[in-house]
Motif scaffolding. Structure first.
Motif, mmCIF file in Angstrom:
data_model
loop_
_atom_site.group_PDB
_atom_site.id
_atom_site.type_symbol
_atom_site.label_atom_id
_atom_site.label_comp_id
_atom_site.label_asym_id
_atom_site.label_seq_id
_atom_site.Cartn_x
_atom_site.Cartn_y
_atom_site.Cartn_z
ATOM 1 N N VAL A 388 0.856 -1.191 0.000
ATOM 2 C CA VAL A 388 0.000 0.000 0.000
ATOM 3 C C VAL A 388 0.892 1.240 0.000
ATOM 4 C CG1 VAL A 388 -1.778 1.259 1.230
ATOM 5 C CG2 VAL A 388 -1.769 -1.215 1.293
ATOM 6 N N PRO A 389 0.619 2.217 -0.868
ATOM 7 C CA PRO A 389 1.440 3.433 -0.875
ATOM 8 C C PRO A 389 1.338 4.181 0.455
ATOM 9 C CG PRO A 389 0.002 3.327 -2.813
ATOM 10 C CD PRO A 389 -0.428 2.236 -1.891
ATOM 11 N N LEU A 390 2.427 4.795 0.842
ATOM 12 C CA LEU A 390 2.481 5.560 2.082
ATOM 13 C C LEU A 390 1.411 6.653 2.094
ATOM 14 C CD1 LEU A 390 3.988 6.109 4.759
ATOM 15 C CD2 LEU A 390 5.490 7.663 3.480
ATOM 16 N N ALA A 391 1.187 7.297 0.958
ATOM 17 C CA ALA A 391 0.206 8.381 0.880
ATOM 18 C C ALA A 391 -1.194 7.872 1.224
ATOM 19 C CB ALA A 391 0.204 8.998 -0.511
ATOM 20 N N TYR A 392 -1.481 6.631 0.855
ATOM 21 C CA TYR A 392 -2.796 6.071 1.177
ATOM 22 C C TYR A 392 -2.922 5.837 2.684
ATOM 23 C CZ TYR A 392 -6.671 2.850 1.654
ATOM 24 O OH TYR A 392 -7.837 2.258 2.058
ATOM 25 N N LEU A 393 -1.879 5.278 3.279
ATOM 26 C CA LEU A 393 -1.912 5.008 4.718
ATOM 27 C C LEU A 393 -2.192 6.284 5.507
ATOM 28 C CD1 LEU A 393 1.144 2.591 5.156
ATOM 29 C CD2 LEU A 393 -1.275 1.991 4.979
ATOM 30 N N GLN A 394 -1.636 7.390 5.021
ATOM 31 C CA GLN A 394 -1.782 8.655 5.742
ATOM 32 C C GLN A 394 -3.184 9.255 5.640
ATOM 33 O OE1 GLN A 394 1.601 10.536 3.896
ATOM 34 N NE2 GLN A 394 2.949 10.097 5.638
ATOM 35 N N GLN A 395 -4.024 8.702 4.735
ATOM 36 C CA GLN A 395 -5.413 9.167 4.617
ATOM 37 C C GLN A 395 -6.341 8.500 5.640
ATOM 38 O OE1 GLN A 395 -7.009 8.441 0.699
ATOM 39 N NE2 GLN A 395 -5.080 8.975 -0.299
ATOM 40 N N CYS A 396 -5.886 7.377 6.207
ATOM 41 C CA CYS A 396 -6.790 6.523 6.983
ATOM 42 C C CYS A 396 -7.029 6.944 8.424
ATOM 43 C CB CYS A 396 -6.251 5.087 6.982
ATOM 44 S SG CYS A 396 -6.103 4.379 5.325
ATOM 45 N N PRO A 397 -6.051 7.594 9.108
ATOM 46 C CA PRO A 397 -6.267 7.893 10.529
ATOM 47 C C PRO A 397 -7.531 8.691 10.801
ATOM 48 C CG PRO A 397 -3.966 8.179 9.971
ATOM 49 C CD PRO A 397 -4.690 7.963 8.670
ATOM 50 N N GLY A 398 -8.096 8.443 11.961
ATOM 51 C CA GLY A 398 -9.300 9.138 12.384
ATOM 52 C C GLY A 398 -10.055 8.284 13.388
ATOM 53 N N THR A 399 -11.162 8.808 13.879
ATOM 54 C CA THR A 399 -12.037 8.067 14.782
ATOM 55 C C THR A 399 -13.300 7.700 14.032
ATOM 56 O OG1 THR A 399 -11.169 9.208 16.724
ATOM 57 C CG2 THR A 399 -13.294 8.131 16.968
ATOM 58 N N TYR A 400 -13.644 6.446 14.089
ATOM 59 C CA TYR A 400 -14.821 5.920 13.395
ATOM 60 C C TYR A 400 -15.831 5.493 14.454
ATOM 61 C CZ TYR A 400 -11.576 5.875 9.453
ATOM 62 O OH TYR A 400 -10.666 6.232 8.482
ATOM 63 N N LYS A 401 -17.060 6.021 14.334
ATOM 64 C CA LYS A 401 -18.045 5.794 15.398
ATOM 65 C C LYS A 401 -19.312 5.141 14.866
ATOM 66 C CE LYS A 401 -16.670 9.356 18.698
ATOM 67 N NZ LYS A 401 -17.105 10.512 19.501
ATOM 68 N N SER A 402 -19.841 4.257 15.695
ATOM 69 C CA SER A 402 -21.070 3.549 15.370
ATOM 70 C C SER A 402 -22.209 4.110 16.199
ATOM 71 C CB SER A 402 -20.873 2.057 15.691
ATOM 72 O OG SER A 402 -22.089 1.442 16.005
ATOM 73 N N GLY A 403 -23.415 4.137 15.617
ATOM 74 C CA GLY A 403 -24.589 4.558 16.363
ATOM 75 C C GLY A 403 -24.911 3.627 17.515
ATOM 76 N N GLU A 404 -24.311 2.437 17.507
ATOM 77 C CA GLU A 404 -24.526 1.473 18.591
ATOM 78 C C GLU A 404 -23.605 1.726 19.782
ATOM 79 O OE1 GLU A 404 -26.050 -2.469 16.230
ATOM 80 O OE2 GLU A 404 -23.935 -1.956 16.067
#
Length: 473
Positions: A388-404
């Motif tokens: 996976v390109p490094l540039a792609y990896l750097q797009q992924c960070p964040g917090t992902y939340k579920s309504g549950e």
């Protein structure tokens, strides 16, 4: 019953897991061609009273209930009372989504395969509100969902009205995105009711449980009368930084979502039920569904990830080159359960425990590996590395939340040039195994996650477990 070569090492493995996770009690049972070949109880149905477990001890089965719901739908289709390709609004004209055109296009099939386009929603908590309010161990959960718990969701009409008012973004057109939906299955109960003219629970009792001879399978343990061969419930909580397992009497219930996960059953009854899938529709001398309906239920209708697919109320994935695994897990307060069928081998199995978040995947995988002559901790599937390109990896960070109520954080580890997944205080390195797909290992079980992008390439959600969780920040 003669001890097979694998049983001693497997049972030692189970006991280690039970001790590590402080599981009070469990039963594991397996049949070959409909005949019981293995049964073993561990621990107690009531830890404090040292009460034993047997094949007739009643446990919760949680979301394994979903396959019963789909079986009921298939029966009604055979009778000509509905088709799985009918629009949902034919039976539920009050059903609404944020998009009117999508509302009209969602079919019963989309409900049965979790592909209606709903992200995880918070409906289950208010649907269980009265039983949560009566449970002292649920205080923290109620506090977390305080805003959602102004009013209980007691009826199918309440559930549809609640969904209509919720602000949420659909995942995509019906049939395009898989994300596990308790709401869909709750409303399948309403469709069964409208099409059959009987309450959902009564329909399941008369058309599935009674013909199979599942005499100890109920929606309410009170139906068993004075019988006390029912498990006590246990739940895990943190106290002063230490995890403890506490006694937690009182079954949770959700009248509007019983079709999604509220049956209770026994190991003996569940082996009889699993036989329907092994035989193509037969159990206990009765034809429950047609061979064609059984085939439709176990067909891989939608891809969940690189290894798993979903049929109608059942997970479907290859166990090896020769075998298919049909399975479903269930979990709620005081229960973790898993049913499996390996049709080509004529094998059915059930694992029932009396604690939430018990290591059911480890137990099931260890059992299957032992029975099929593989090393105990062989994974369900293996995957090659994927660049996976490094540039792609750097797009992924964040917090992902579920309504549950779940939240997952993704970080980029600069030192290692890799992504890590953060769950509470645990940090797991991620290994790329496909386009947008990564693997992490938790409790010795490999799990896949997938980043979901907008058409223009921006990452907008995380497919984690069986849910798609929107990116919050």
């Amino acid at each position: 019953m003669k001890m097979k070569e694998w049983e001693a090492s497997f049972e030692a493995y189970v006991q280690r897991l039970m001790d590590d996770f402080q599981v009070p009690g469990a039963i594991i049972a397996v049949a070959k061609d409909g005949e019981l070949t293995y049964e073993k109880a561990f621990g107690f149905r009531d830890r404090e009273q040292q009460a034993p477990i047997d094949l007739d001890t009643v446990f919760g089965i949680g979301s394994i209930t979903k396959s019963f719901t789909c079986m009921a739908i298939m029966q009604l289709q055979e009778e000509g009372k509905l088709s799985v390709h009918d629009p949902v609004i034919t039976y539920l004209p009050a059903f609404r989504t944020p998009d009117e055109a999508q509302t009209k296009s969602i079919t019963i099939h989309h409900f049965m395969t979790h592909t209606l386009g709903f992200p995880p929603l918070p409906s289950l908590i208010p649907a269980m509100l009265p039983s949560l309010q009566a449970d002292p161990t649920a205080d923290e959960l109620l506090h977390h969902f305080e805003d959602q718990c102004k009013h209980p969701i007691d009826t199918f009409e309440d559930l549809m009205a609640y969904i209509e008012k919720l602000p949420f973004e659909l995942l995509g057109p019906a049939g395009t995105e898989f994300s596990y939906s308790n709401e869909a299955f709750g409303l399948l109960g309403a469709i069964i009711e409208r099409a059959s003219g009987k309450p959902y629970e009564a329909y399941v009792q008369e058309h599935i449980l009674q013909p199979i001879g599942m005499e100890r399978t109920v929606f309410h343990v009170e139906e068993l009368g004075e019988d006390n061969n029912t498990t006590m419930l246990y739940t895990r909580r943190m106290k002063d930084g230490v995890r403890e397992v506490v006694r937690a009497p009182g079954w949770w219930d959700a009248p509007s979502m019983r079709a999604a996960g509220f049956l209770k059953s026994t190991a003996r009854d569940m082996l009889r039920y699993a036989d329907v899938y092994r035989t193509g529709g037969l159990s206990n001398g009765a034809r429950i569904i047609s061979g064609d309906s059984a085939s439709q239920m176990i067909a891989p209708h939608v891809r969940v990830d690189l290894s798993r697919s979903y049929g109608y109320g059942l997970g479907v994935f290859p166990f090896s080159e020769d075998y298919t695994l049909l399975t479903h897990t269930g979990g709620l307060k005081g229960m973790t359960a898993q049913m499996f069928i390996v049709p080509e081998a004529g094998v059915t199995g059930i694992l029932l425990t009396n604690m939430d978040d018990a290591p059911i995947s480890n137990l099931t995988l260890g059992l299957l590996n032992s029975m099929f002559g593989r090393p105990l901790e062989t994974q369900f599937a293996t995957f090659p590395e994927y660049e996976v390109p490094l540039a792609y990896l750097q797009q992924c960070p964040g917090t992902y939340k579920s309504g549950e109520g779940d939240a997952v954080e993704i970080r980029f580890d600069e030192a290692q040039s890799q992504l890590v997944l953060v769950l509470g205080s645990d940090v797991f390195p991620l290994r790329s195994v496909g386009e947008d797909t990564f693997l992490f290992t938790r409790h010795n079980i490999d799990s896949l996650i997938r980043f979901v992008r907008h058409p223009e390439g921006e990452i907008k959600r995380l497919a984690f477990g069986s849910r798609q969780m929107p990116k919050a920040i």
